[in-house]
Design an enzyme around this catalytic site. Sequence first.
Site, PDB file in Angstrom:
ATOM      1  N   CYS A 185      -4.795   2.629  -3.842  1.00 13.75           N
ATOM      2  CA  CYS A 185      -3.703   3.226  -3.039  1.00 13.75           C
ATOM      3  C   CYS A 185      -2.465   2.340  -3.083  1.00 13.75           C
ATOM      4  O   CYS A 185      -1.705   2.254  -2.106  1.00 13.75           O
ATOM      5  CB  CYS A 185      -4.126   3.461  -1.585  1.00 13.75           C
ATOM      6  SG  CYS A 185      -5.462   4.608  -1.434  1.00 13.75           S
ATOM      7  N   LYS A 224     -10.580  -1.102   9.701  1.00 12.81           N
ATOM      8  CA  LYS A 224     -10.574  -2.248   8.775  1.00 12.81           C
ATOM      9  C   LYS A 224     -10.821  -3.561   9.527  1.00 12.81           C
ATOM     10  O   LYS A 224     -10.731  -4.638   8.961  1.00 12.81           O
ATOM     11  CB  LYS A 224      -9.246  -2.327   8.029  1.00 12.81           C
ATOM     12  CG  LYS A 224      -9.036  -1.177   7.034  1.00 12.81           C
ATOM     13  CD  LYS A 224      -7.799  -1.426   6.211  1.00 12.81           C
ATOM     14  CE  LYS A 224      -7.249  -0.195   5.529  1.00 12.81           C
ATOM     15  NZ  LYS A 224      -8.064   0.343   4.450  1.00 12.81           N
ATOM     16  N   GLN A 272      -4.548  -5.133   6.457  1.00 12.35           N
ATOM     17  CA  GLN A 272      -5.526  -6.053   5.855  1.00 12.35           C
ATOM     18  C   GLN A 272      -5.629  -7.359   6.623  1.00 12.35           C
ATOM     19  O   GLN A 272      -6.666  -8.010   6.603  1.00 12.35           O
ATOM     20  CB  GLN A 272      -5.154  -6.353   4.394  1.00 12.35           C
ATOM     21  CG  GLN A 272      -5.288  -5.183   3.460  1.00 12.35           C
ATOM     22  CD  GLN A 272      -6.694  -4.600   3.429  1.00 12.35           C
ATOM     23  OE1 GLN A 272      -7.672  -5.283   3.699  1.00 12.35           O
ATOM     24  NE2 GLN A 272      -6.784  -3.326   3.101  1.00 12.35           N
ATOM     25  N   ASP A 292       2.955  -4.619   8.134  1.00  8.52           N
ATOM     26  CA  ASP A 292       1.740  -3.843   7.916  1.00  8.52           C
ATOM     27  C   ASP A 292       0.578  -4.841   7.926  1.00  8.52           C
ATOM     28  O   ASP A 292       0.348  -5.550   6.950  1.00  8.52           O
ATOM     29  CB  ASP A 292       1.839  -3.113   6.570  1.00  8.52           C
ATOM     30  CG  ASP A 292       0.538  -2.420   6.191  1.00  8.52           C
ATOM     31  OD1 ASP A 292      -0.399  -2.417   7.010  1.00  8.52           O
ATOM     32  OD2 ASP A 292       0.460  -1.889   5.065  1.00  8.52           O
ATOM     33  N   HIS A 352       0.873  -1.168   0.000  1.00 10.55           N
ATOM     34  CA  HIS A 352       0.000   0.000   0.000  1.00 10.55           C
ATOM     35  C   HIS A 352       0.918   1.228   0.000  1.00 10.55           C
ATOM     36  O   HIS A 352       2.007   1.171   0.566  1.00 10.55           O
ATOM     37  CB  HIS A 352      -0.835  -0.053   1.278  1.00 10.55           C
ATOM     38  CG  HIS A 352      -1.925   0.959   1.364  1.00 10.55           C
ATOM     39  ND1 HIS A 352      -1.686   2.270   1.678  1.00 10.55           N
ATOM     40  CD2 HIS A 352      -3.265   0.848   1.195  1.00 10.55           C
ATOM     41  CE1 HIS A 352      -2.836   2.924   1.703  1.00 10.55           C
ATOM     42  NE2 HIS A 352      -3.810   2.093   1.409  1.00 10.55           N
TER      43      HIS A 352
END
Lengths: 122, 398
Positions: free
Chosen positions: B356, B216, B193, B190, B114
């Site tokens: 993104c 999220k 998600q 990260d 991302h």
Amino acid sequence: MFYRQKLIELYKHPSNQKEILNPDVSHTQENVTCGDVASIFFKIENGMVIDVGFKGHGCVLAIAGTDIACNLIKSKKLKDIQSIKNEDIIKELGLENIGYNRYDCVTLGLKALNEALKKWKF
Amino acid sequence: MNIKDKFPIYKDNPNLVYLDSAATTLKPESVIKSITNYYTHYSANVHRGLYSIAEQATEEFENARVRIAYFINAEPEEIVFVKNATEAINTVAKCFVECNTRYSNNILTTILEHHSNLLPWIELTRRNKSKLYTAPMLPNGRVDLHYLYNNIQNVGFAAVTMVSNVTGEILPIAEIIAKAHKQNIPVLIDAAQGAAHLPLDVKKLDADFVCFSGHKMYGPTGIGILYINKKFFDFSPLFYGGNMVKTVDANLNPLLNDMPYKLEAGTSPIAEAIGLGAAVDFLSEYGMQKINTNDALLANYALNKLNDVPELNVIGPLDPNNRLPIFSFTIKGIHAHDIASLLNESNVAVRAGHMCAAPAVRALGADAVVRVSLGIYNTEEDADFLCKKLKQIIKRFK
């Protein structure tokens, strides 16, 4: 927003999609967030647009909007073109409530046209 | 009880087919109630007032931290409340990596990232004239892990995603961390998600830095988590003021607070932190293992259904293994924005554009894609409805 079939037909068969060789003025505008591109060309004589065309790729709203922008400036005096507003394109396309996120699509052609005009020495 | 009944938005929009959970998930009633309760019954500031509702606010706020820590098997002091994963990554880049030449000399990441886990590293390596090693995409739509592993030796820090927000690929983060640690390279994960889909155990992973956003994972916007392993607590703050300062002495020298408060300047997003606490309760009650099993079944089902539409081209891995139910696709002759707008006419919510993650989308050979990302409330019927509508859209363009 509602996609009428007429709009899709305009996207598939835009009447002004052509490149004009040796244009008096031209400009390529891109929407970087989606990669849509419209290049607009026109011929000018005695302060009047005598021919206009565009090339490009993009979504239905970008292509149909650019085609409508071309229609709106045909045989018009340059000084009258400057008064064309985004809302005129939206109205001509028969769209309502296009929403913030699609505004750039509909106005791509008019942006290209206005940027092209800036290059013309009145 | 149907899981959709726990999400009030479906009462207002019973026909909504929400397929954009990778952008943000819908919010369960328990999360909404926890926020309303704070504002209605005890909306005081935390760590300050000595009156009852201030005590209650502090207790609920810190209790949320404890439950979030438990959710990822961390210690509460390792949980820093931030605005979102983007802020967390930028904080690590600025306050930990950039100020230490041991870490800032060359960074390793992947092309799948991302923008939020790419731009901070692009900027950092440009500023200090070091190199950003970016693992490319293989022809099968997956990241080139050999490149990643072979280049650990060339960098001081690695930052990789747990799951791609474009292709849904799950990266082998345990293996990546283990290989990096063999060469004493810290890793940022990260998990924006991944957090709502996969069980996260920072101790088992021996993780250094993990970031995710509340919104999220069925929580509110405006709150995220930066997990910092205790061994990296000598972390300089980015912002100064508020509860991150214990006192300022007569010579104007500040005495900073302990972790995690040292990194939480100003009044915290209190309601949002409490809401995120409710969100991890919601996920824990449902069961991460159950989510994981449902995801695998749904990913397989949806992938088969999408592949049944001949004009549709799924980009990224085509096999159902090691992936979440996140799919990006193109349809020849129809722009991604048009597909999304036309699906909206049937109350189907999807994302269109570069997600993104423009370099990832470009590496997959597209300018703009349509992304379908499924959440806890989605069913096989949603995938059926989507594909039915896609076929109708294709027909309109023929």
